[in-house]
Design a protein around this motif. Sequence first.
Motif, mmCIF file in Angstrom:
data_model
loop_
_atom_site.group_PDB
_atom_site.id
_atom_site.type_symbol
_atom_site.label_atom_id
_atom_site.label_comp_id
_atom_site.label_asym_id
_atom_site.label_seq_id
_atom_site.Cartn_x
_atom_site.Cartn_y
_atom_site.Cartn_z
ATOM 1 N N VAL A 594 48.426 37.657 3.768
ATOM 2 C CA VAL A 594 49.553 38.075 4.614
ATOM 3 C C VAL A 594 50.852 38.034 3.817
ATOM 4 C CG1 VAL A 594 50.852 37.589 6.717
ATOM 5 C CG2 VAL A 594 48.371 37.294 6.700
ATOM 6 N N ASP A 595 51.154 36.841 3.232
ATOM 7 C CA ASP A 595 52.375 36.735 2.435
ATOM 8 C C ASP A 595 52.299 37.635 1.202
ATOM 9 O OD1 ASP A 595 53.254 34.939 4.250
ATOM 10 O OD2 ASP A 595 53.141 33.170 2.959
ATOM 11 N N GLY A 596 51.080 37.720 0.582
ATOM 12 C CA GLY A 596 50.934 38.563 -0.603
ATOM 13 C C GLY A 596 51.191 40.027 -0.296
ATOM 14 N N LEU A 597 50.699 40.490 0.854
ATOM 15 C CA LEU A 597 50.941 41.880 1.247
ATOM 16 C C LEU A 597 52.430 42.136 1.439
ATOM 17 C CD1 LEU A 597 49.870 44.650 2.129
ATOM 18 C CD2 LEU A 597 49.629 43.723 4.451
ATOM 19 N N MET A 598 53.096 41.199 2.122
ATOM 20 C CA MET A 598 54.533 41.373 2.349
ATOM 21 C C MET A 598 55.308 41.310 1.030
ATOM 22 S SD MET A 598 54.926 41.923 5.554
ATOM 23 C CE MET A 598 53.369 42.798 5.425
ATOM 24 N N ASN A 599 54.917 40.355 0.171
ATOM 25 C CA ASN A 599 55.590 40.254 -1.127
ATOM 26 C C ASN A 599 55.331 41.501 -1.975
ATOM 27 O OD1 ASN A 599 56.554 37.724 -0.476
ATOM 28 N ND2 ASN A 599 54.830 36.650 -1.440
ATOM 29 N N GLY A 600 54.090 42.047 -1.894
ATOM 30 C CA GLY A 600 53.773 43.269 -2.637
ATOM 31 C C GLY A 600 54.594 44.449 -2.161
ATOM 32 N N LEU A 601 54.727 44.602 -0.843
ATOM 33 C CA LEU A 601 55.553 45.675 -0.292
ATOM 34 C C LEU A 601 56.996 45.537 -0.754
ATOM 35 C CD1 LEU A 601 54.190 45.898 3.368
ATOM 36 C CD2 LEU A 601 53.908 47.585 1.546
ATOM 37 N N ALA A 602 57.480 44.293 -0.754
ATOM 38 C CA ALA A 602 58.856 44.064 -1.198
ATOM 39 C C ALA A 602 59.016 44.412 -2.676
ATOM 40 C CB ALA A 602 59.241 42.605 -0.943
ATOM 41 N N SER A 603 58.011 44.056 -3.480
ATOM 42 C CA SER A 603 58.089 44.330 -4.917
ATOM 43 C C SER A 603 58.070 45.838 -5.200
ATOM 44 C CB SER A 603 56.914 43.647 -5.626
ATOM 45 O OG SER A 603 56.924 43.931 -6.999
ATOM 46 N N VAL A 604 57.157 46.546 -4.508
ATOM 47 C CA VAL A 604 57.082 48.002 -4.691
ATOM 48 C C VAL A 604 58.385 48.660 -4.257
ATOM 49 C CG1 VAL A 604 55.935 50.088 -3.875
ATOM 50 C CG2 VAL A 604 54.574 48.085 -4.493
ATOM 51 N N THR A 605 58.913 48.200 -3.123
ATOM 52 C CA THR A 605 60.182 48.753 -2.633
ATOM 53 C C THR A 605 61.300 48.529 -3.639
ATOM 54 O OG1 THR A 605 59.495 48.331 -0.344
ATOM 55 C CG2 THR A 605 61.849 48.693 -0.730
ATOM 56 N N ALA A 606 61.317 47.318 -4.245
ATOM 57 C CA ALA A 606 62.357 47.011 -5.231
ATOM 58 C C ALA A 606 62.236 47.901 -6.471
ATOM 59 C CB ALA A 606 62.274 45.537 -5.624
ATOM 60 N N LYS A 607 60.994 48.138 -6.916
ATOM 61 C CA LYS A 607 60.801 48.979 -8.100
ATOM 62 C C LYS A 607 61.184 50.430 -7.829
ATOM 63 C CE LYS A 607 57.224 46.129 -10.262
ATOM 64 N NZ LYS A 607 55.814 46.038 -10.697
ATOM 65 N N ILE A 608 60.788 50.938 -6.684
ATOM 66 C CA ILE A 608 61.151 52.318 -6.337
ATOM 67 C C ILE A 608 62.658 52.468 -6.234
ATOM 68 C CG2 ILE A 608 61.007 54.070 -4.523
ATOM 69 C CD1 ILE A 608 58.184 53.073 -3.936
ATOM 70 N N SER A 609 63.287 51.480 -5.606
ATOM 71 C CA SER A 609 64.752 51.554 -5.473
ATOM 72 C C SER A 609 65.431 51.491 -6.828
ATOM 73 C CB SER A 609 65.257 50.424 -4.566
ATOM 74 O OG SER A 609 64.992 49.165 -5.151
ATOM 75 N N SER A 610 64.811 50.717 -7.771
ATOM 76 C CA SER A 610 65.377 50.635 -9.116
ATOM 77 C C SER A 610 65.291 51.988 -9.835
ATOM 78 C CB SER A 610 64.644 49.560 -9.910
ATOM 79 O OG SER A 610 65.146 49.473 -11.224
ATOM 80 N N LEU A 611 64.174 52.703 -9.565
ATOM 81 C CA LEU A 611 63.994 53.997 -10.209
ATOM 82 C C LEU A 611 64.947 55.061 -9.675
ATOM 83 C CD1 LEU A 611 60.077 54.129 -10.420
ATOM 84 C CD2 LEU A 611 61.686 53.776 -12.310
ATOM 85 N N ILE A 612 65.216 55.016 -8.391
ATOM 86 C CA ILE A 612 66.015 56.091 -7.783
ATOM 87 C C ILE A 612 67.474 55.715 -7.585
ATOM 88 C CG2 ILE A 612 63.970 56.985 -6.582
ATOM 89 C CD1 ILE A 612 65.071 55.745 -4.022
ATOM 90 N N LYS A 613 67.828 54.489 -8.008
ATOM 91 C CA LYS A 613 69.214 54.097 -7.756
ATOM 92 C C LYS A 613 70.205 54.924 -8.574
ATOM 93 C CE LYS A 613 69.219 50.301 -11.139
ATOM 94 N NZ LYS A 613 69.369 48.823 -11.309
ATOM 95 N N GLY A 614 69.691 55.566 -9.657
ATOM 96 C CA GLY A 614 70.577 56.412 -10.452
ATOM 97 C C GLY A 614 71.084 57.623 -9.687
ATOM 98 N N LEU A 615 70.334 57.986 -8.638
ATOM 99 C CA LEU A 615 70.786 59.120 -7.831
ATOM 100 C C LEU A 615 72.100 58.811 -7.123
ATOM 101 C CD1 LEU A 615 67.360 60.202 -6.284
ATOM 102 C CD2 LEU A 615 68.529 61.194 -8.257
ATOM 103 N N GLN A 616 72.342 57.548 -6.886
ATOM 104 C CA GLN A 616 73.591 57.142 -6.239
ATOM 105 C C GLN A 616 74.602 56.782 -7.336
ATOM 106 O OE1 GLN A 616 74.360 57.153 -3.059
ATOM 107 N NE2 GLN A 616 72.358 57.787 -2.288
ATOM 108 N N SER A 617 75.069 57.815 -8.053
ATOM 109 C CA SER A 617 75.964 57.579 -9.202
ATOM 110 C C SER A 617 77.427 57.486 -8.821
ATOM 111 C CB SER A 617 75.786 58.719 -10.224
ATOM 112 O OG SER A 617 76.160 59.955 -9.621
ATOM 113 N N GLY A 618 77.778 58.021 -7.670
ATOM 114 C CA GLY A 618 79.177 58.058 -7.263
ATOM 115 C C GLY A 618 79.925 59.276 -7.773
ATOM 116 N N LYS A 619 79.239 60.179 -8.516
ATOM 117 C CA LYS A 619 79.891 61.375 -9.057
ATOM 118 C C LYS A 619 79.669 62.549 -8.110
ATOM 119 C CE LYS A 619 79.280 59.844 -13.838
ATOM 120 N NZ LYS A 619 78.681 60.135 -15.167
#
Length: 643
Positions: A594-619
């Motif tokens: 249960v905790d592992g699934l939630m932690n895994g979802l959080a980790s995947v979400t964090a990695k995806i957000s890290s990859l696409i955060k460049g889209l929010q450049s402010g330009k």
Amino acid sequence: MSNYSYIVWIPLLPLITFLVLGIFGRKHFKTVAGFIGTASLLASTILSFIAAKQYFFVDGKVNGIFQKIIAFKYTWLQFSPNVSIDMGIIVDPISVMMLVVVTFVSLMVHVFSLGYMKGEERFATYYAFLSLFTFSMLGLVLSSNLFQVYMFWELVGVSSFLLIGYYFDKPSAVAASKKAFIVTRFADLGFLIGILILAFYSGTLDIGTLIERLTSAQSTQFTGIATASFLGASMLTWGLTLVFIGGAGKSAMFPLHIWLPDAMEGPTPVSALIHAATMVVAGVYLVARLFPVFSMDVTALQIVTYVGAFSALLAAVIACTQTDIKRVLAYSTMSQIGYMMFALGVSKQTGEEGLGYMASMFHLFTHAFFKSLLFLGAGAVIHMVHSNEMKDMGGLRKLMPITHIAFLIACLAIAGIPPFAGFFSKEEILLAAFHSNKLIYGVALFTAALTAFYMFRLYFSIFWSKEATHHHDSHGEGTLSMKLPLIILAICAVGVGFVPFSNFITADGAALETHTDLLFSAAPVGLTIIAILIAMSFYKTENEKPAKFAAAMGGLYKAASRKFYMDELYLFITKKIIFPLIGQPIAWIDKNIVDGLMNGLASVTAKISSLIKGLQSGKVQNYALFFFGGVAALAVLFIYLWK
């Protein structure tokens, strides 16, 4: 019925007292909290007696039958046209009787506590908890809706937890309060499931309507619940048995009785309140409240009968070996509650065959007075010698003359010696068992003899046995506030047996033609006198007879003194079976899956957000490029689809 609307103030006054003392007590009412709580209970007690007089002697009876009156009703939650949770007040013989019993005994405890608890740091908190408990119990006995009963049932559990654990700085008191709370939680789960089963098949949570629908053999609701089955038993049997399990938990019936002796860790007046007339009889009251439905199912009544009889016998045997005076009284309470339970079990719903129901309620009534007297008398003794152990007592009759006489009266009453109160109610129970089930009668008769033995073992060990060697305190026998309840309850223990109970409370509301049969009483009274004489021989003076008897009994005496190892059995089941085989695997699943699934979802979400955060450049130019790129992609898609 507006002429009973004042009854709402009987539980409301303790509730208001709880709120006032709980919020402002320790700061503003530290010295007068006891008087505030006592005055509040006195008002509730007076109103209860007024209600009893009005109901039993003025307008409660119509055509020779006592009526069920709904004095107040408010729909709180409406689930469907037929199912709702109502806040209601039911006025009928057993609710009015319980009003008198609960308020009167609580009042005596409040008065006794003025002297007993004087000087306590949390004096105001103590009275706040007492008021909460009294409110909860009064709410329970007045409830007209099953779910309302359950809410107050749980509130009784919470308030008893607070009172048992009042001395929270004592590890034993904390452990006892947790034990009581946890054990009764398991029982209450059964109660809740039982409520849901009965409500599902009857289509209502209203007690009166539920009884009406499930006691008519022609009704579709009764046919449905009686014909539906699970594991070979009808759903009616399952529902009633689960409800009884809830009652067995609160009333400390076997095997859910293990919390009761440890609950003695609370202040002694609390023991009188919880274990005399209020919390422990809640289970008996519950079965009595639904008795018309229980009477429709033979299997459920047999369960009530045999569990009650076995509990009565088991507790009496254990009580004969205990040395802590409060634990002796605790097992005595369990035994007497067992009497009330099996009396209900051997009863029928109508006519003279309903003797068991009347006898059970009568014993509940008389037991409240002599058992609260025993506990308060024990409190006075403990206050004097500062010990719960019988070995530290002896010869106190000269130092404590009022307590001595009061305690002796209570012992005679519980032993069933005429003309004391317990004789009349116990004889009715024995008579009902004799006419219904000879085996249960035999168990009840033997248990009655054991009761006389262990109670007079207690009496002689405290007040005779040896000369008092300890110095009495400056307060002597106690304050006037401690002596007065003993005197009043002693008078009640003598007199309440003469109440013509069968004229007021019966299974079908009609008076019973009961009478005292002197020939029938010869056996139980004779056995009781023999048991008292044996106790006198063993314990009036110091001698070697008790030790020789214990040695002669061998393993049985040792097992009884260890409460037949029930606590050890529960610890083994929990620590060796439930924790390693169930608890640890569940904990592993919870942590790793249960905790592992939630932690895994959080980790995947964090990695995806890290990859696409460049889209929010402010330009702005980048955003414009993305916008026009999207428009172009949509245009191409539109042209493709158009073709």
